[in-house]
Design an enzyme around this catalytic site. Structure first.
Site, PDB file in Angstrom:
ATOM      1  N   ASP A 317       0.852  -1.184   0.000  1.00 35.21           N
ATOM      2  CA  ASP A 317       0.000   0.000   0.000  1.00 35.21           C
ATOM      3  C   ASP A 317       0.883   1.226   0.000  1.00 35.21           C
ATOM      4  O   ASP A 317       1.872   1.274   0.730  1.00 35.21           O
ATOM      5  CB  ASP A 317      -0.887  -0.002   1.247  1.00 35.21           C
ATOM      6  CG  ASP A 317      -2.086  -0.902   1.047  1.00 35.21           C
ATOM      7  OD1 ASP A 317      -2.567  -0.987  -0.097  1.00 35.21           O
ATOM      8  OD2 ASP A 317      -2.516  -1.529   2.022  1.00 35.21           O
ATOM      9  N   ASP A 354      -8.559  23.717   9.976  1.00 34.79           N
ATOM     10  CA  ASP A 354      -8.425  22.405   9.354  1.00 34.79           C
ATOM     11  C   ASP A 354      -7.451  21.549  10.167  1.00 34.79           C
ATOM     12  O   ASP A 354      -6.252  21.767  10.148  1.00 34.79           O
ATOM     13  CB  ASP A 354      -7.920  22.617   7.918  1.00 34.79           C
ATOM     14  CG  ASP A 354      -7.887  21.310   7.140  1.00 34.79           C
ATOM     15  OD1 ASP A 354      -8.088  20.247   7.760  1.00 34.79           O
ATOM     16  OD2 ASP A 354      -7.663  21.371   5.923  1.00 34.79           O
ATOM     17  N   MET A 393     -14.499  21.209  -0.488  1.00 36.33           N
ATOM     18  CA  MET A 393     -13.703  22.405  -0.184  1.00 36.33           C
ATOM     19  C   MET A 393     -13.761  22.609   1.313  1.00 36.33           C
ATOM     20  O   MET A 393     -14.646  22.104   1.999  1.00 36.33           O
ATOM     21  CB  MET A 393     -14.330  23.662  -0.822  1.00 36.33           C
ATOM     22  CG  MET A 393     -14.242  23.720  -2.331  1.00 36.33           C
ATOM     23  SD  MET A 393     -14.784  25.323  -2.901  1.00 36.33           S
ATOM     24  CE  MET A 393     -16.410  25.436  -2.230  1.00 36.33           C
TER      25      MET A 393
END
Lengths: 692, 582
Positions: A317, A354, A393
């Site tokens: 991965d 964020d 967004m």
């Protein structure tokens, strides 16, 4: 990784002491008969002991000097004991770990639910009485009574008993974090768990059985090697047994000397049969399994460990194995007419709320490039917009400014909705960034497009070199990622993998494995999600992450307690080491025989054909000392090689041809030469001490 | 050693190797069923044979059926040869009116020829009629050789095929071996030999008047000699080509009617190793990697050449006891020097040792000199070559499949040392293959050592030994090494045409032919069913000098470890005695 198991030294005092005790209990013929090579030695020891006793009592005049026969008998017993010791020590290390694991499995009370929900009420039962599909409630500070699947609730769980990792992990119903292991403890909140294993079949039980070696069946390759060793034993049995009539014929036709004695034939036989590998074979297998456990990987079978050595395609991965896991902001590309600092400032503001690693990396980059500090927005008019799958967004409305960052097409729609115009230059920037393997995030301030943030996957340090090594060993690395082809290709090139699978879906993964297998490759992969289960089941070596779902763990044939996908490479290494060790010691064992012939043959027929002394290359002192020296060497070499058997022969990142040349030189040529020196030394010692 | 002698050895090896590729490629085409330049001639014959015998050439079978067919044809061959010998006095083409052969000798010869051993217990010219020779022995010479080649081809298919249940049609492989390979080569060789003076006749034996009458020990005067005749050239050709070795006459190719000139000698020697060597190329070609075939051939040559030179050196060095007596044993223009006892003057030392080495490297067993009279070490070379399991060239087909078993064992141990479960030519070598390959290695050792052990214990057997001491032991060991490895070479000195040896050696020959053939076919079946693993840098390469070294070491080590004690009591101690006391 914090490994609870890695701390044990190779040979600690208690393990050695226990090993010595076990060496004697293993003298049980029922134990001995399981190993054909050592069983022959066992029978030979018994026979010579009886013969020696009879000779000492004057009942067997032709048997040879009683002192000599009994000394040979003693060394043959030691040979058996040394082989027992090797196995006992290997098992001992496993047992120590098993004891540690078992101590975590206390008898606990389980809150068995009458239905499937908390409201249904529960009764207290013994955990050991739980069967598959029972449903239990586990509340804060309760020990989870059995392996199972969370069907309701969210809780943090301390799994350190199994993994050695002290940080608690989150377990919740649904999704990829729904499996819990018996013996671990819920720290907060509660879970409703559906039991998935019957008593004695739980993960902890399997793990204990595995490290103890109790259930260790012989692996396919070990069986094949045992067969070969048995046949070699048979050949040497023939070669020695027929010497009795040959020798009698020689005595009769030459009229000189006496026929070779039984004790010499037994000594010759034991020296010739592959006792070195025969005595160490099971220790090598147990130690291989043990090395797996030490790297915190639990294999469901020895077969899987062996198969790991054969793997020549690794599906890795991207995230977590090849890259550090999170994309990081790497550069700001300002739109025409915008300064880079202006872009950075807006990007930072848009990312303040964020909390994702990506968002934080933008704040950090802005600070690094322009000393822009993260600002405190308290006291300002602001509203955060979190990332959502619909808008794609995130951003902030701050004192009239509407700052957004997100995927190019999403931001374009936003800008155009605000009445602004999309700059063609930005499209070019977006494409440039994407072609470079990075992810572009476009930043807008209302109707103005400010530019592009370049988010990059950071390839782990040293991984490129590791892949080059694997390539040398003939192992192909394939990167699996959900990214688009462009991004995937760039990262694949940077990391130096041989191939990649972009936009990977579980189906595509499965198809890829099948394709490689169809071409004759053996494929290893690791996975954690339920949707990985089909691919895990298809792969030849499948490592499930311990953090993964029950389905993934069931489908795989190994579980990595650290949930570290890079472990796949270590797993392959352990598998190879196991096989190399077996091959090396077999070669060594067979090569040893040459010197033993030169010691024993002239000695055995010294009375009939003294001319054969020309073959006594080592110039050993006397026929008796020559035979005894060979027997002693044969016994001691087992003990000398125990550490090597337990540690394993080092594998190297070179091609098969190189590895073979090296191992042939060390163990083949070494095996030829070492006994000449060893037997001579022992003979000199025997002669010097006047023993013989 | 003489330079001229070494040159002859070198010439032989060079010519042999030069012929490997053309013949090997031809055989590969034959067994792939492709057209060859002989197809227009032989194709219709082949199809006719299938039509008459009701064989569907397109129908393939699994390994058990293949083995059954092979055993069946050999059983029929055994019965035929046995019956021909027992009934020859009633049958035509018996101009000498020879009587029925004894049951034990008939049994021995029948097993011997069915198993491609061709141990010569009989005295051809004194006991066997022309019909028995032609219909019995010569036919078996073809069929036993064809069986060996067929089994090899089936094994090769096992390596090549993937996840397949069938390994071929025995009758097709068997017919093609005989028709396309053995017959044309035999025809060419028979004509060439006849041109050199090898007899080919149905006429009765001739009486010739001696130029110089002989005075025998019992004072009788002999003035006449019987010259045996017969269809020898045709039989000698296949005897050499099919690694059979059973002579038309008792002294085999030492007889001037079987091997009259140096050229016939060279051709016959070439014929011994020709097919076994070329089959290496066929193997490489059929597994689609010619390097694999060359590697096996190289391994064979690496064992063969040093032993050849060693035997030559031992013979040329002569007998140290003669040196002590002041006898000149040096080679010169006037004499060959060295040990000429038991050797034909028209061949000399180099060509006698070359024949002895080639005939025992291959499981041929024909002789042009008496091995019993070789020096101890010179005689040990042929004996040890047989004990190695007849894998250095070996019998047609059987030699290569034996070598492939050694390759499987070598790959198994070496494969582990590179950290993979072992594989050979892409096929995983697992417990089943190891078990079967180990049986193939074990059975000949069993036959040789147990047979010898019984023979040195039973008075009926020791009575046949002509020489006392170590040499007598060598004679017995040699006989069982020969029978137990399907060679057929005899050391002489041992009166082996006695019931004990006829039966014991017969059993040894039987066991070590079929108990090798069956496991080999079992491996073929098992390999064919496997999928092929991909070749990567992690795969052990099996075409490199390193692998050749490994294979050679495995063969030599197994041979040495198994037989060193026995050899020590035979030729080794004899050599030491010979050199120690002068």
């Amino acid at each position: 990784m914090t490994a609870t198991h890695a701390g044990t030294p190779a040979l600690s005092r208690p393990i050695v002491l226990q090993g010595i005790r076990d060496s004697f209990t293993k003298l049980d013929p029922r134990v001995q008969v399981r190993n054909p090579v050592m069983f022959v030695v066992f029978v030979g020891s018994l026979f010579t002991t009886v013969l020696g006793a009879a000779a000492a009592l004057g009942m067997a005049p032709d048997a040879g000097r009683p002192g000599f026969v009994l000394t040979i008998a003693a060394w043959l017993w030691l040979t058996v004991l040394f082989a027992n010791f090797a196995e006992a020590v290997a098992e001992g290390r496993g047992k120590a770990q098993a004891a540690a694991l078992r101590s975590t499995r206390k008898e606990v009370q389980a809150k068995k639910l009458k239905g499937r929900r908390v409201e249904d009420g529960h009764t207290l039962v013994q955990a050991s009485s739980l069967r598959r599909d029972d449903v239990v409630l586990v509340e804060a500070l309760d020990v989870i009574p059995a392996d199972g699947e969370v069907i309701d609730g969210v809780a943090s769980v301390d799994e350190s008993a199994i993994t050695g990792e002290s940080a608690p992990v989150l377990r919740e119903s649904g999704g990829d974090f729904n499996s819990v292991t018996g013996g671990t403890r819920v720290l907060s909140d509660w879970l409703v768990v559906r039991v998935t294993s019957n008593p004695g079949e739980a993960f902890l039980d399997r793990m204990i059985a595995m490290v103890e070696g109790a259930k260790r069946g012989k692996t396919p390759n070990e069986i094949a090697l045992s067969i070969l060793l048995s046949f070699l034993t048979l050949v040497f049995l023939l070669a020695t047994v027929t010497l009795a009539p040959f020798s009698r014929f020689a005595v009769a036709s030459s009229g000189a000397g006496t026929a070779v004695t039984a004790v010499v034939l037994v000594a010759l036989l034991v020296c010739l049969i592959p006792t070195t590998i025969g005595g160490l074979l099971s220790a090598i297998g147990i130690a291989g399994m043990d090395r797996m456990v030490r790297s915190n990987v639990i294999a469901t079978s020895g077969r899987a460990v062996e198969a790991a050595g054969d793997v020549d395609v690794l599906l890795l991965d991207k995230t977590g194995t090849i890259t550090l896991g999170d994309r990081q902001a790497a550069a700001f590309h300002a739109a025409p007419g915008v300064t880079e600092q202006e872009l950075a400032d807006a990007a930072q503001l848009a990312s303040l709320a964020d909390e994702t690693p990506e968002g934080r990396s933008i704040v950090v980059l802005a600070k690094q490039r322009f000393q822009l500090r993260g600002r405190d927005l308290a006291g300002t008019m602001h509203e955060f917009h979190k990332f959502s799958a619909q808008t794609r967004m995130s951003g902030v409305d701050l004192e009239g400014r509407r700052l957004r960052k997100g995927a190019a097409d999403a931001v374009r729609r936003f800008v155009e909705a605000e009445g602004g115009a999309w700059a063609v230059a930005v499209t070019q920037q977006v494409e440039t960034v994407a072609r470079g393997g990075a992810t572009p995030l476009v930043v807008a301030d209302g109707k103005r497009v400010l530019g592009v943030i370049e988010l990059r996957d950071i390839v782990k340090g040293g991984i490129r070199e590791r892949f080059a090594e694997l390539r040398q060993m003939g192992i192909k690395t394939v990167m699996v990622t959900g990214d688009n082809r462009l991004t995937a290709a760039a990262i694949a090139a940077e990391a130096g993998v041989d191939d990649f699978l972009a936009e990977a879906t579980p189906e595509a993964k499965l198809a890829l494995i099948r394709r490689y297998q169809g071409e004759g490759h053996l494929v290893a992969m690791c996975g954690d999600g339920t949707n990985d289960a089909p691919a895990l089941a298809q792969a030849d070596v499948a490592v499930a992450m311990n953090s993964g779902t029950q389905a993934a763990k069931e489908a795989g044939n190994m579980v990595d307690l650290d949930s570290n996908p890079t472990k796949l490479i270590e797993v392959v290494d352990v598998g190879k080491q196991l096989l190399v060790t077996r091959g090396a010691l077999t070669t060594f064992s067979i090569a040893n025989d040459v010197a033993k012939y030169f010691a024993i043959i002239p000695a055995a027929f010294a009375t009939t054909y003294p001319q054969l002394d020309a073959l006594n290359l080592m110039r050993l002192a006397s026929p008796e000392s020559a035979i005894l020296a060979a027997v002693i060497f044969n016994a001691l070499i087992i003990v000398v090689l125990v550490p090597l058997a337990l540690r394993g022969v080092k594998t190297r990142a070179v091609s098969a041809a190189h590895l073979l040349r090296r191992n042939l030189l060390v163990f083949g040529l070494g095996g030829l030469v070492v006994p000449f020196i060893g037997i001579k030394l022992i003979d000199v010692l025997l002669a010097a001490t006047g023993w013989i | 050693m003489t330079g001229q002698g070494l040159l002859q050895l070198a010439l032989y090896v060079v010519v042999l190797v030069a012929l490997v590729k053309p013949l090997g490629a031809y055989m590969a085409a034959v067994f792939r069923g492709e057209r060859t330049f002989l197809s227009p001639l032989l194709g219709p014959v082949e199809r006719l044979i299938y039509r008459i015998s009701g064989v569907d050439p397109a129908h393939e079978s699994d390994w058990t059926r293949y083995a059954f067919d092979a055993l069946l044809v050999n059983l029929l061959g055994f019965i035929a040869v046995y019956a021909l010998q027992r009934l020859q006095h009633l049958l035509p083409l018996n101009p000498q009116g020879l009587g029925a052969v004894s049951p034990d000798s008939s049994f021995n010869t029948a097993v011997s020829f069915a198993t491609n051993t061709n141990w010569q217990g009989y005295v051809g010219e004194a006991t066997l009629s022309y019909l028995t020779q032609m219909l019995g022995l010569a036919v078996q010479n073809f069929l036993s050789a064809a069986t060996g080649i067929a089994v090899l081809i089936a094994l090769i298919r096992g390596f090549v095929r993937r996840e397949a249940g069938q390994i071929g049609n025995f009758w097709v492989d068997f017919t093609r071996s005989t028709l396309h390979v053995l017959l044309p080569l035999s025809f060419i060789l028979a004509v060439a030999l006849a041109s050199q003076g090898v007899v080919q006749s149905f006429a009765p034996y001739r009486q010739a008047t001696l130029v110089e009458p002989l005075l025998m020990q019992d004072q009788a005067v002999v003035t006449e000699q019987t010259l045996p005749l017969g269809p020898a050239a045709s039989q000698v050709a296949i005897k050499q080509l099919g690694t059979n070795g059973g002579g038309f006459f008792n002294v085999n190719s030492a007889h001037p009617f079987e091997n009259p000139t140096p050229l016939s000698n060279f051709l016959e020697m070439l014929a011994i190793l020709l097919i076994p060597a070329a089959l290496c190329y066929t193997f490489g070609s059929m597994v689609n990697d010619k390097r694999q075939g060359w590697a096996l051939l190289a391994a064979m040559l690496v064992i063969f050449v040093p032993l050849l030179v060693g035997a030559f050196a031992a013979e040329q060095a002569g007998n140290p006891r003669f040196d002590a007596l002041g006898v000149d044993q040096a080679a010169s223009a006037m004499q060959s020097g060295g040990n000429m006892e038991g050797k034909e003057t028209r061949f000399g030392i180099a060509n006698s040792t070359l024949w002895a080495t080639a005939t025992t490297a291959a499981s041929n067993g024909s002789v042009n000199a008496m091995h019993d009279s070789f020096t101890p070490l010179g005689g040990m070379v042929p004996m040890w070559l047989m004990q190695l399991g007849e894998v250095v060239f070996g019998g047609v087909g059987s030699g290569l499949y034996g070598m492939l078993m050694f390759a499987i064992i070598a790959v198994f141990i070496a494969g582990l040392m590179v950290g993979r479960t072992p594989e050979y030519l892409g096929k995983k070598i697992e417990a089943y293959e190891v078990k079967m390959a180990a049986i193939v290695l074990l059975v000949p050792c069993l036959a040789v050592l147990l047979g010898t052990a019984v023979a040195v214990t039973v008075p009926a057997a020791t009575a046949s030994v002509a020489n006392p001491g170590t040499h007598g032991f060598s004679e017995i060991l040699y006989a069982f090494s020969s029978a137990g490895n399907n060679n057929g070479s005899a050391f002489a000195g041992l009166s082996a045409n006695a019931p004990f040896y006829n039966f014991a050696l017969g059993i040894a020959m039987w066991v070590s032919r079929y108990w090798l053939m069956i496991p080999v076919l079992a491996i073929a079946g098992s390999l064919a069913a496997k999928r092929a693993t991909a070749i990567t840098a992690g795969t052990l390469p099996t075409h490199t000098p390193l692998f050749v070294t490994l294979l050679v070491t495995t063969v030599l080590l197994v041979g040495a470890l198994t037989f060193l004690p026995a050899l020590a009591l035979g030729p080794i101690v004899e050599h030491l005695q010979l050199h120690g006391s002068h």
